[in-house]
Enzyme design. Sequence first.
Site, PDB file in Angstrom:
ATOM      1  N   ARG A 151      30.593  -5.856 -19.121  1.00 41.32           N
ATOM      2  CA  ARG A 151      30.491  -4.393 -19.224  1.00 41.32           C
ATOM      3  C   ARG A 151      31.441  -3.688 -18.272  1.00 41.32           C
ATOM      4  O   ARG A 151      31.579  -2.491 -18.296  1.00 41.32           O
ATOM      5  CB  ARG A 151      29.055  -3.944 -18.918  1.00 41.32           C
ATOM      6  CG  ARG A 151      28.078  -4.162 -20.048  1.00 41.32           C
ATOM      7  CD  ARG A 151      26.735  -3.594 -19.657  1.00 41.32           C
ATOM      8  NE  ARG A 151      26.341  -4.136 -18.372  1.00 41.32           N
ATOM      9  CZ  ARG A 151      25.344  -5.004 -18.195  1.00 41.32           C
ATOM     10  NH1 ARG A 151      24.623  -5.379 -19.222  1.00 41.32           N
ATOM     11  NH2 ARG A 151      25.044  -5.474 -17.016  1.00 41.32           N
TER      12      ARG A 151
ATOM     13  N   HIS B 212      23.562  -8.202 -26.007  1.00 45.61           N
ATOM     14  CA  HIS B 212      23.651  -9.669 -26.016  1.00 45.61           C
ATOM     15  C   HIS B 212      23.894 -10.186 -27.435  1.00 45.61           C
ATOM     16  O   HIS B 212      24.733 -11.051 -27.656  1.00 45.61           O
ATOM     17  CB  HIS B 212      22.334 -10.294 -25.530  1.00 45.61           C
ATOM     18  CG  HIS B 212      22.030 -10.103 -24.078  1.00 45.61           C
ATOM     19  ND1 HIS B 212      20.823  -9.643 -23.627  1.00 45.61           N
ATOM     20  CD2 HIS B 212      22.768 -10.341 -22.967  1.00 45.61           C
ATOM     21  CE1 HIS B 212      20.814  -9.608 -22.298  1.00 45.61           C
ATOM     22  NE2 HIS B 212      21.996 -10.012 -21.876  1.00 45.61           N
TER      23      HIS B 212
ATOM     24  N   SER C 126      19.609  -5.405 -19.724  1.00 45.17           N
ATOM     25  CA  SER C 126      18.183  -5.772 -19.694  1.00 45.17           C
ATOM     26  C   SER C 126      17.461  -4.963 -18.629  1.00 45.17           C
ATOM     27  O   SER C 126      16.328  -4.524 -18.824  1.00 45.17           O
ATOM     28  CB  SER C 126      18.023  -7.270 -19.404  1.00 45.17           C
ATOM     29  OG  SER C 126      18.597  -8.032 -20.430  1.00 45.17           O
TER      30      SER C 126
ATOM     31  N   LYS D  54      17.442 -13.549  -8.764  1.00 43.99           N
ATOM     32  CA  LYS D  54      16.782 -12.452  -9.487  1.00 43.99           C
ATOM     33  C   LYS D  54      15.324 -12.779  -9.791  1.00 43.99           C
ATOM     34  O   LYS D  54      14.955 -13.946  -9.925  1.00 43.99           O
ATOM     35  CB  LYS D  54      17.496 -12.198 -10.832  1.00 43.99           C
ATOM     36  CG  LYS D  54      18.877 -11.573 -10.701  1.00 43.99           C
ATOM     37  CD  LYS D  54      19.363 -11.131 -12.072  1.00 43.99           C
ATOM     38  CE  LYS D  54      20.843 -10.787 -12.080  1.00 43.99           C
ATOM     39  NZ  LYS D  54      21.377 -10.685 -13.444  1.00 43.99           N
TER      40      LYS D  54
HETATM   41  O1  PNS Z   1      21.862 -12.932 -17.235  1.00 43.42           O
HETATM   42  P1  PNS Z   1      22.751 -13.434 -16.139  1.00 43.42           P
HETATM   43  O2  PNS Z   1      22.235 -13.011 -14.769  1.00 43.42           O
HETATM   44  O3  PNS Z   1      24.191 -13.073 -16.358  1.00 43.42           O
HETATM   45  O4  PNS Z   1      22.632 -15.036 -16.209  1.00 43.42           O
HETATM   46  C1  PNS Z   1      23.202 -15.795 -15.183  1.00 43.42           C
HETATM   47  C2  PNS Z   1      23.253 -17.282 -15.544  1.00 43.42           C
HETATM   48  C3  PNS Z   1      21.875 -17.839 -15.868  1.00 43.42           C
HETATM   49  C4  PNS Z   1      24.154 -17.479 -16.748  1.00 43.42           C
HETATM   50  C5  PNS Z   1      23.884 -17.957 -14.293  1.00 43.42           C
HETATM   51  O5  PNS Z   1      23.098 -17.701 -13.173  1.00 43.42           O
HETATM   52  C6  PNS Z   1      24.073 -19.451 -14.464  1.00 43.42           C
HETATM   53  O6  PNS Z   1      25.051 -19.891 -15.057  1.00 43.42           O
HETATM   54  N1  PNS Z   1      23.102 -20.233 -13.963  1.00 43.42           N
HETATM   55  C7  PNS Z   1      23.097 -21.672 -14.101  1.00 43.42           C
HETATM   56  C8  PNS Z   1      23.341 -22.343 -12.748  1.00 43.42           C
HETATM   57  C9  PNS Z   1      24.811 -22.418 -12.434  1.00 43.42           C
HETATM   58  O7  PNS Z   1      25.581 -23.090 -13.103  1.00 43.42           O
HETATM   59  N2  PNS Z   1      25.200 -21.685 -11.384  1.00 43.42           N
HETATM   60  C10 PNS Z   1      26.567 -21.658 -10.878  1.00 43.42           C
HETATM   61  C11 PNS Z   1      27.451 -20.740 -11.673  1.00 43.42           C
HETATM   62  S1  PNS Z   1      29.014 -20.643 -10.904  1.00 43.42           S
END
Ligand code: PNS
Length: 158
Positions: free
Chosen positions: A89, A16, A126, A40
């Site tokens: 990745r 990250h 993670s 999650k």
């Molecule tokens: O660590 P991750 O799982 O890649 O994080 C995912 C995250 C938090 C970036 C994603 O779930 C997110 O953008 N959540 C905010 C809510 C949202 O906008 N959801 C729609 C995305 S299309």
Amino acid sequence: MRAVVPGSFDPITNGHLDVIRRARAIFDEVVVAVGANSSKRYLFEPVERLELVRAATAHLDGVSAEPLTGLLVDFCRSRGAGAIVKGGRGGPDFEFEVAMARMNHSMTGVETVILPASAQWSFVSSTLVREVARLGGDAAPYVPDVVAARLATRRAHD
Ligand code: PNS
């Protein structure tokens, strides 16, 4: 231009950090958005994930971190950010990143830049870091020092 690097950072890894640094090399300012994927479960509480991201990025000029609660596109709009940067990745998580990038673009026109993970960190996630730490392995090579210390104290209390 300001960019947002979103993620759940449970916990933040060297992979990250590498993406955050590279995003900052491209953009004038980077805001790390610490959120949650509703499907999650997390080891660290949101406030602790944010605190670890702040500690791990404190030395980086032009980088800040904030909690992400609602939609990422709304966060981008409220911060005047013109782009989202994510690390990729490869494999299934890459496909999911592309789907999210298309959805976010469809909603507000915000662009997503996917940076291929550096080879050095391409196997680090993670999830694997948590697994190594939980089973008594040494996660220190894969995470910032502040995270390694936190994982070690957590294990001592388990
Ligand atoms: O660590 P991750 O799982 O890649 O994080 C995912 C995250 C938090 C970036 C994603 O779930 C997110 O953008 N959540 C905010 C809510 C949202 O906008 N959801 C729609 C995305 S299309």
